[in-house]
Scaffold this motif. Structure first.
Motif, short mmCIF file in Angstrom:
data_model
loop_
_atom_site.label_atom_id
_atom_site.label_comp_id
_atom_site.label_asym_id
_atom_site.label_seq_id
_atom_site.Cartn_x
_atom_site.Cartn_y
_atom_site.Cartn_z
N GLY A 1 -5.59 5.86 3.45
CA GLY A 1 -5.46 5.17 2.87
C GLY A 1 -6.82 4.46 2.92
N THR B 1 -7.60 1.77 0.42
CA THR B 1 -7.24 0.24 1.23
C THR B 1 -7.61 0.13 2.35
N GLU C 1 -10.70 -1.82 2.03
CA GLU C 1 -10.83 -3.37 1.45
C GLU C 1 -10.01 -4.36 2.05
N LEU D 1 1.49 -5.23 0.34
CA LEU D 1 1.40 -3.81 0.36
C LEU D 1 2.62 -3.28 0.87
N ASN E 1 1.05 1.73 4.62
CA ASN E 1 0.06 -0.10 5.00
C ASN E 1 -0.44 -0.78 6.22
N ASN F 1 -2.89 0.48 8.25
CA ASN F 1 -4.39 0.19 7.52
C ASN F 1 -4.23 -1.45 8.12
N TYR G 1 -4.47 -9.89 -0.54
CA TYR G 1 -4.88 -8.55 -0.04
C TYR G 1 -4.35 -8.59 -1.24
N PRO H 1 -3.61 -5.28 -3.92
CA PRO H 1 -4.59 -4.40 -5.23
C PRO H 1 -3.90 -4.35 -6.24
N ARG I 1 -3.32 1.33 -6.70
CA ARG I 1 -2.99 2.38 -5.46
C ARG I 1 -1.90 1.12 -4.15
N SER I 2 -0.75 1.85 -4.17
CA SER I 2 0.47 0.37 -3.05
C SER I 2 0.39 -0.71 -4.07
N GLN I 3 0.49 -0.76 -5.18
CA GLN I 3 0.88 -1.30 -6.48
C GLN I 3 2.07 -2.09 -6.17
N ASP J 1 1.61 3.92 -6.54
CA ASP J 1 0.59 4.52 -5.65
C ASP J 1 0.07 5.88 -6.43
#
Length: 459
Positions: free
Chosen positions: A111, A114, A117, A292, A297, A300, A325, A327, A331-333, A345
Motif C-alpha cells: 500500500g 496508493t 498518492e 478504491l 485501501n 490507507n 482519487y 488510480p 493499482r486497485s483500478q 491490482d
C-alpha cells in the motif's frame, strides 16, 4: 583536461545550473544533469557523451577512460567522480538541507504507493505538495525524487512558487536500506503502512521485514521526529513501543500520532462498504464513496485523513480529495470491460497483499467471480509454501473460475484441482480469447514482473 575529482559542493553548483537530473539517455531533457550509473548488465558511462549530444548540460561519470577519450568540447562537461551512485545520493542529501518544509517519509510492505498518492491528494488541498513520481522509491529513486523538488530551475521565466510539503515513498528489499534512505531524505514525519510478507528472500524472513521497515521508526525516534501509527495495527504499535524502551527517558524521542482518533464533536470514521469500492461515513456524518476497493485501501485512506487533519486540512477538503482519487497505475483500478468488471491490482503482489485481495474479493457480491493470479516474486525458499498456502485460500473463496499463471503458481494447484494453469502468459492470452467471459467480476493480481495488466484486453 582536468582529472580532478569534484567535491559535493562544487557538484551542487553544477546541479543548480541544470534543469533536472536523468539516469536514462532515453529521457534526456535540455540542460539536464545526466548521471552515469552502472548495473549488472549496463554501464551508463558508455552513454555519457551521447547524453551530452542529446542536450544534457553535464554528465556525471566515474570512469576516467570516458574523460580521456572525450573530445575537447565535451571534456569540461564531463564531471568525474569516484562513484556516481554515491555522489548522486550525496547531492540529494545536500539538496535536502535547503528544504524548510515538512518531509513525510513512508514505507511498508503493502500500500505504499496508493497511500502516498492519497496523502499527496489530501495535502494538496492546502499546500503546494511534491510527491514521489510513480514508485521512484529505492536507493536511486529517492535521490532523484529529492533532486526534483525545486523551484529554481534555470530557464524558467517565472519561477514556480516554492513547495510547502513533500511526500517521499521509501521501498526496500533488504535490511539497512530504509536506514540509508532516511539518511538521504531526512523525514520530519513518517508512516509505516504495515509489515507483511514482502521481499522475504532479501530480508531473511518476516522478522527481517519487521526490523527493516522499523528502521524508519528508528530514525524518527532518534531524531525527535513525528511518527503516524495506525493504532489498530498491533504490530506497528508494538514496534514503536519496543524502540521507545531502548532510548533514555530524557532523550527527545519525538511525537507520535495514533490514528484513527476523533475529537469530542466528531464521530469515528466508519467503513460502510468495501466492495466494489470503499464507502465510509466521515467524521461529520457524510457518506463518502471512493474509487478504491477493499478494507486494506480503507486503512490507507485513514492514514491520509489523519495526516491531513494533523496539518490542518479541513475534513470536507480531505474527504473530497480521497473521494476524487482515481488510480491509473494498475493499482486497485476498477475497469469495466463490456459486461465484465475487472479489479486490476497488477502492480505488485506478495503473500500479505495477495491474501488481502483474495479475501476481500471473496466477500464481494457478484453474479459470477473469476480470479486471474500470477506468481509472487522474491520469496526465496518460502516460495513453494507461500504459493501452496495461497492455493488453500483461493479454494476457500469458492470462485467460479480460477486461472493461475507463472512457474511457481503450480504449487497452488494441490488445493485447486479445477483451476486452469498456464506457465506462460502467451498461452493464457490465447485461452482467454477462446473462452470469453460475460457478466463476471474478475480479480487480476500478480507481481510486477508478471505484468498481468496484459490480460485486460482479452477479458
Amino acid at each position: 583536461m582536468s582529472m580532478d575529482v569534484l567535491s559535493t559542493t562544487q557538484l551542487y553548483q553544477k546541479f543548480q545550473e541544470c534543469t533536472s537530473v536523468s539516469t536514462d539517455t532515453r529521457r534526456i531533457t535540455p540542460d539536464c544533469l545526466f548521471v552515469a550509473l552502472k548495473g549488472d548488465s549496463f554501464d551508463g558511462n558508455q552513454f555519457a557523451t551521447q547524453a551530452l549530444a542529446s542536450g544534457a548540460r553535464y554528465a556525471l561519470i566515474d570512469d576516467v577512460a570516458v574523460l580521456e577519450q572525450s573530445q575537447p568540447a565535451d571534456s569540461n562537461r564531463l564531471l568525474l567522480v569516484k562513484d556516481s551512485l554515491t555522489v548522486l545520493q550525496d547531492l540529494a542529501r545536500h539538496h535536502r538541507q535547503t528544504f524548510t518544509f515538512p518531509v513525510i517519509g513512508l514505507t511498508g510492505s503493502n500500500g505504499k504507493t496508493t497511500t502516498k498518492e492519497l496523502i499527496a491528494a489530501v495535502l494538496s488541498k492546502k499546500y503546494r505538495t511534491y510527491a514521489t513520481v510513480g514508485n521512484l522509491n529505492n536507493h536511486i529513486g529517492v535521490p532523484l525524487t529529492l533532486l526534483a523538488i525545486r523551484s529554481d530551475s534555470p530557464g524558467v521565466d517565472s519561477p514556480t512558487e516554492p513547495y510547502e510539503m513533500a511526500v517521499v515513498e521509501m521501498g526496500a528489499n533488504h535490511q539497512k536500506e530504509i536506514e540509508l534512505l532516511c539518511s538521504i531524505a531526512q523525514p520530519t514525519h513518517g508512516l509505516i503502512t504495515n509489515v507483511g510478507k514482502a521481499h522475504l528472500e532479501g530480508f531473511g524472513g518476516i522478522e527481517g521485514v519487521r526490523k527493516g521497515k522499523g528502521e524508519l521508526f528508528d530514525y524518527l525516534i532518534q531524531n525527535g521526529r513525528t511518527a503516524f501509527i495506525n493504532s489498530r495495527d498491533k504490530t506497528l504499535t508494538a514496534m514503536y513501543r519496543e524502540r521507545l524502551k531502548t532510548y533514555r527517558p530524557d532523550e527527545q524521542t519525538g511525537e507520535v500520532v495514533f490514528y484513527p482518533a476523533v475529537t469530542s464533536d466528531e464521530q469515528p470514521i466508519e467503513l460502510l462498504q468495501e466492495s466494489p469500492v470503499v464507502t465510509y461515513r466521515a467524521t461529520l456524518g457524510e457518506t463518502i464513496t471512493t474509487h478504491l476497493p477493499g478494507q486494506y485501501n480503507f486503512e490507507n485512506m485513514l492514514a491520509a485523513l489523519a495526516i491531513g487533519d494533523y496539518f490542518g486540512v479541513t475534513s470536507v477538503e480531505a474527504n473530497r480529495a480521497v473521494a476524487d482519487y482515481n488510480p491509473t497505475n494498475n493499482r486497485s483500478q476498477v475497469v469495466i470491460k463490456g459486461t465484465n468488471t475487472v479489479l486490476l491490482d497488477a502492480y505488485n503482489a506478495n503473500p500479505s497483499s495477495m491474501a488481502a485481495a483474495v479475501r476481500q474479493f471473496a466477500t464481494m457480491s457478484a453474479k459470477r467471480k473469476a480470479v486471474i493470479l500470477g506468481d509472487m516474486y522474491e520469496l526465496g525458499p518460502e516460495s513453494e509454501a507461500e504459493h501452496a498456502a495461497l492455493g488453500k485460500l483461493i479454494a476457500d473463496g469458492r470462485f467460479d473460475l480460477v486461472i493461475l499463471a507463472g512457474k511457481d503458481m503450480k504449487y497452488a494447484l494441490t488445493s485447486l484441482p479445477k483451476a486452469y494453469y498456464f506457465p506462460d502468459k502467451f498461452s493464457l492470452h490465447n485461452w482467454l480469447m477462446d473462452n470469453p467471459m460475460t457478466d463476471t467480476h474478475v480479480l487480476v493480481k500478480g507481481s510486477r514482473g508478471m505484468s498481468l495488466e496484459s490480460v485486460v484486453p482479452f477479458i
